[in-house]
Enzyme design. Structure first.
Site, mmCIF file in Angstrom:
data_model
loop_
_atom_site.group_PDB
_atom_site.id
_atom_site.type_symbol
_atom_site.label_atom_id
_atom_site.label_comp_id
_atom_site.label_asym_id
_atom_site.label_seq_id
_atom_site.Cartn_x
_atom_site.Cartn_y
_atom_site.Cartn_z
ATOM 1 N N GLY A 239 1.026 52.471 10.677
ATOM 2 C CA GLY A 239 2.043 52.186 11.689
ATOM 3 C C GLY A 239 3.261 51.451 11.188
ATOM 4 N N ASP B 138 2.773 39.684 16.278
ATOM 5 C CA ASP B 138 1.893 39.536 17.454
ATOM 6 C C ASP B 138 0.523 39.041 16.981
ATOM 7 O OD1 ASP B 138 1.715 43.058 17.199
ATOM 8 O OD2 ASP B 138 -0.032 41.769 16.940
ATOM 9 N N ASN C 127 3.459 42.441 11.410
ATOM 10 C CA ASN C 127 3.608 42.128 12.832
ATOM 11 C C ASN C 127 3.487 40.633 13.085
ATOM 12 O OD1 ASN C 127 3.740 44.889 13.090
ATOM 13 N ND2 ASN C 127 1.619 45.109 13.765
ATOM 14 N N CYS D 231 9.203 23.350 11.793
ATOM 15 C CA CYS D 231 10.216 22.291 11.859
ATOM 16 C C CYS D 231 11.306 22.581 10.835
ATOM 17 C CB CYS D 231 9.565 20.931 11.539
ATOM 18 S SG CYS D 231 10.771 19.619 11.357
ATOM 19 N N HIS E 107 5.139 38.170 7.836
ATOM 20 C CA HIS E 107 6.431 37.907 8.479
ATOM 21 C C HIS E 107 6.323 36.821 9.542
ATOM 22 C CE1 HIS E 107 8.034 42.163 7.322
ATOM 23 N NE2 HIS E 107 7.989 41.341 6.293
ATOM 24 N N ASN F 270 0.137 57.336 10.650
ATOM 25 C CA ASN F 270 1.400 57.176 11.366
ATOM 26 C C ASN F 270 1.529 58.370 12.299
ATOM 27 O OD1 ASN F 270 4.280 56.863 11.964
ATOM 28 N ND2 ASN F 270 4.275 55.425 10.247
ATOM 29 N N LEU F 271 2.617 58.381 13.092
ATOM 30 C CA LEU F 271 2.828 59.553 13.958
ATOM 31 C C LEU F 271 3.218 60.759 13.108
ATOM 32 C CD1 LEU F 271 4.796 57.942 16.933
ATOM 33 C CD2 LEU F 271 2.355 58.493 16.791
ATOM 34 N N ARG G 150 9.219 37.789 23.666
ATOM 35 C CA ARG G 150 8.141 38.506 22.959
ATOM 36 C C ARG G 150 6.860 37.670 22.934
ATOM 37 N NH1 ARG G 150 10.725 40.107 17.463
ATOM 38 N NH2 ARG G 150 8.703 41.117 17.123
HETATM 39 C C1 BV8 Z 1 13.052 39.355 1.154
HETATM 40 C C2 BV8 Z 1 11.069 39.545 11.781
HETATM 41 C C3 BV8 Z 1 13.325 38.276 -0.939
HETATM 42 C C4 BV8 Z 1 9.903 39.386 12.629
HETATM 43 C C5 BV8 Z 1 11.323 41.206 10.131
HETATM 44 C C6 BV8 Z 1 20.028 41.526 1.652
HETATM 45 C C7 BV8 Z 1 19.691 40.178 1.638
HETATM 46 C C8 BV8 Z 1 18.388 39.745 1.567
HETATM 47 C C9 BV8 Z 1 17.362 40.664 1.562
HETATM 48 C C10 BV8 Z 1 17.698 42.001 1.623
HETATM 49 C C11 BV8 Z 1 19.006 42.452 1.648
HETATM 50 N N1 BV8 Z 1 18.989 43.814 1.674
HETATM 51 C C12 BV8 Z 1 17.713 44.243 1.671
HETATM 52 C C13 BV8 Z 1 16.927 43.159 1.638
HETATM 53 C C14 BV8 Z 1 15.508 43.118 1.670
HETATM 54 C C15 BV8 Z 1 15.145 43.027 3.153
HETATM 55 C C16 BV8 Z 1 14.963 44.453 3.616
HETATM 56 O O1 BV8 Z 1 13.953 45.047 3.296
HETATM 57 N N2 BV8 Z 1 15.932 44.982 4.376
HETATM 58 C C17 BV8 Z 1 15.794 46.366 4.805
HETATM 59 C C18 BV8 Z 1 16.311 46.527 6.227
HETATM 60 C C19 BV8 Z 1 16.518 47.246 3.791
HETATM 61 N N3 BV8 Z 1 13.908 42.280 3.231
HETATM 62 C C20 BV8 Z 1 13.953 40.960 3.445
HETATM 63 O O2 BV8 Z 1 14.942 40.319 3.690
HETATM 64 C C21 BV8 Z 1 12.589 40.289 3.344
HETATM 65 N N4 BV8 Z 1 12.714 39.171 2.439
HETATM 66 O O3 BV8 Z 1 13.342 40.425 0.659
HETATM 67 O O4 BV8 Z 1 13.065 38.166 0.473
HETATM 68 C C22 BV8 Z 1 12.049 38.136 -1.661
HETATM 69 C C23 BV8 Z 1 10.977 38.988 -1.386
HETATM 70 C C24 BV8 Z 1 9.799 38.838 -2.098
HETATM 71 C C25 BV8 Z 1 9.683 37.857 -3.061
HETATM 72 C C26 BV8 Z 1 10.773 37.017 -3.325
HETATM 73 C C27 BV8 Z 1 11.942 37.152 -2.633
HETATM 74 C C28 BV8 Z 1 12.136 39.764 4.683
HETATM 75 C C29 BV8 Z 1 11.777 40.941 5.566
HETATM 76 C C30 BV8 Z 1 11.200 40.425 6.894
HETATM 77 C C31 BV8 Z 1 12.214 40.575 7.955
HETATM 78 N N5 BV8 Z 1 11.640 40.296 9.268
HETATM 79 N N6 BV8 Z 1 11.088 40.909 11.373
HETATM 80 C C32 BV8 Z 1 10.141 40.051 13.937
HETATM 81 O O5 BV8 Z 1 11.187 39.848 14.560
HETATM 82 O O6 BV8 Z 1 9.227 40.777 14.311
HETATM 83 S S1 BV8 Z 1 11.239 42.827 9.663
HETATM 84 C C33 BV8 Z 1 10.680 43.807 10.900
HETATM 85 O O7 BV8 Z 1 10.493 45.082 10.283
HETATM 86 C C34 BV8 Z 1 9.317 43.442 11.455
HETATM 87 O O8 BV8 Z 1 8.667 42.375 10.804
HETATM 88 C C35 BV8 Z 1 8.533 44.728 11.248
HETATM 89 O O9 BV8 Z 1 7.199 44.516 11.142
HETATM 90 C C36 BV8 Z 1 9.136 45.175 9.989
HETATM 91 C C37 BV8 Z 1 8.833 46.548 9.532
HETATM 92 O O10 BV8 Z 1 9.069 47.426 10.611
HETATM 93 P P1 BV8 Z 1 7.827 48.339 11.078
HETATM 94 O O11 BV8 Z 1 6.690 47.435 11.400
HETATM 95 O O12 BV8 Z 1 7.606 49.399 10.085
HETATM 96 O O13 BV8 Z 1 8.375 48.899 12.456
HETATM 97 P P2 BV8 Z 1 9.299 50.195 12.660
HETATM 98 O O14 BV8 Z 1 9.733 50.192 14.087
HETATM 99 O O15 BV8 Z 1 10.308 50.287 11.570
HETATM 100 O O16 BV8 Z 1 8.289 51.421 12.444
HETATM 101 C C38 BV8 Z 1 7.208 51.590 13.328
HETATM 102 C C39 BV8 Z 1 6.360 52.722 12.767
HETATM 103 O O17 BV8 Z 1 5.242 52.904 13.629
HETATM 104 C C40 BV8 Z 1 7.085 54.059 12.677
HETATM 105 O O18 BV8 Z 1 6.834 54.653 11.424
HETATM 106 C C41 BV8 Z 1 6.441 54.891 13.810
HETATM 107 O O19 BV8 Z 1 6.370 56.268 13.473
HETATM 108 C C42 BV8 Z 1 5.070 54.279 13.881
HETATM 109 N N7 BV8 Z 1 4.427 54.393 15.197
HETATM 110 C C43 BV8 Z 1 5.007 54.225 16.417
HETATM 111 N N8 BV8 Z 1 4.072 54.396 17.374
HETATM 112 C C44 BV8 Z 1 2.888 54.661 16.746
HETATM 113 C C45 BV8 Z 1 3.114 54.650 15.357
HETATM 114 N N9 BV8 Z 1 2.149 54.895 14.456
HETATM 115 C C46 BV8 Z 1 0.911 55.153 14.940
HETATM 116 N N10 BV8 Z 1 0.604 55.191 16.270
HETATM 117 C C47 BV8 Z 1 1.566 54.933 17.174
HETATM 118 N N11 BV8 Z 1 1.241 54.967 18.494
#
Ligand code: BV8
Length: 245
Positions: free
Chosen positions: A180, A98, A96, A121, A113, A207-208, A63
């Site tokens: 997005g 990127d 994101n 490190c 993120h 969004n879409l 990536r």
């Molecule tokens: C946290 C890494 C505590 C980077 C990512 C059990 C244990 C621990 C935590 C949890 C748990 N269960 C739940 C949680 C919380 C968890 C969570 O939310 N899980 C979810 C799955 C339920 N969250 C965490 O763990 C976070 N940390 O909670 O810590 C805390 C918090 C605060 C304060 C104190 C303590 C950490 C979350 C970060 C995880 N890392 N990625 C990488 O590899 O890139 S997440 C990953 O999802 C990416 O970062 C991404 O950005 C993010 C969100 O996804 P989206 O960006 O929305 O992408 P997606 O594909 O889903 O959607 C795209 C959208 O675009 C769609 O709607 C589509 O319609 C639209 N689209 C597409 N094309 C277009 C468009 N729109 C317009 N035009 C277009 N052309």
């Protein structure tokens, strides 16, 4: 919100993978998304990295290299242009990893993120800019050792960056814009509700298709088409406020 207030409006904008889709970067949860080819628990958790650092590094190496083949699109550029013209507080928070927002010219930007263009490190948590692949030959700049660098990415279960600053801006935001993102990942998914519990009197998503009924309004279609329209409408409200002052 009265027109004159809009001129001093504080705004928070959240972006997700959808804003970069038309630049050619995969989203996560679409049918051809990243999570269709990789399991989250294999490449996006600290446990996955401890178990198989080579697999996780290769997932991010691919990536990171991809960034050299893509460019910011009209939506990234429209955000940078609005920031230049905005007279109230302006904060862009991206999920994101990127570098398309900074390449479009965005300044007041938080990568909650992390970033593909940085490494961390595992001994000191120091963060360094990074261009190439991470592998066994990657030497850590603080330990002067090999095998101690990881991608500076916030994985599931890790705390996102600059949450205090984000929450301060959400508390004082008059306008919240979400672009997005599917709203699947917390804490980002809750930002609209936090803003609305405080000062926010106008929340809008682009969004879409509609992702949630939390927003007052929506601009639906490709980001390169809808985001310039949305931001222009917001800015015109400011111009209207200026004319009425
Ligand atoms: C946290 C890494 C505590 C980077 C990512 C059990 C244990 C621990 C935590 C949890 C748990 N269960 C739940 C949680 C919380 C968890 C969570 O939310 N899980 C979810 C799955 C339920 N969250 C965490 O763990 C976070 N940390 O909670 O810590 C805390 C918090 C605060 C304060 C104190 C303590 C950490 C979350 C970060 C995880 N890392 N990625 C990488 O590899 O890139 S997440 C990953 O999802 C990416 O970062 C991404 O950005 C993010 C969100 O996804 P989206 O960006 O929305 O992408 P997606 O594909 O889903 O959607 C795209 C959208 O675009 C769609 O709607 C589509 O319609 C639209 N689209 C597409 N094309 C277009 C468009 N729109 C317009 N035009 C277009 N052309």
């Amino acid at each position: 919100m009265t027109n004159s207030d809009i001129n001093k409006a504080n705004i928070v904008i959240l972006t997700g993978a959808g804003i970069s889709a038309e630049s050619g970067l995969q989203t996560f949860r679409a049918s051809d998304g990243l999570w269709n080819n990789y399991r989250v628990d294999e490449v996006a958790t600290p446990e996955a990295f401890a178990l198989d650092p080579e697999l996780v590094n290769s997932f991010y190496n691919v990536r990171r290299q991809e960034l050299q083949t893509v460019a910011p699109n009209a939506a990234h550029i429209a955000l940078a242009e609005l920031e230049q013209k905005w007279s109230g507080e302006f904060l862009l928070v991206t999920q994101n990893v990127d570098n398309l927002h900074e390449r479009a010219g965005s300044k007041n930007l938080i990568h909650m993120h992390g970033s593909l263009k940085e490494v961390k490190c595992i001994n000191t948590d120091q963060v360094f800019d990074w261009e190439g692949d991470i592998n066994d030959e990657s030497k850590c700049m603080c330990c002067n050792d090999f095998g101690t660098l990881r991608p500076n990415i916030v994985w599931f279960g890790e705390i996102p960056y600059e949450m205090e600053k984000i929450e301060r801006h959400l508390d004082s935001a008059d306008i919240f814009v979400s672009i997005g993102t599917s709203g699947n990942v917390y804490p980002a998914a809750a930002f609209v509700d936090i803003a609305k519990e405080n000062n926010c009197t106008f929340s809008v998503e682009s969004n879409l298709a509609q992702t949630s009924d939390s927003f007052d309004s929506g601009y639906y279609g490709p980001a390169t088409e809808q985001v310039p329209i949305l931001l222009n409408d917001l800015f015109n409200q400011i111009n209207c406020a200026n004319d009425n002052m």
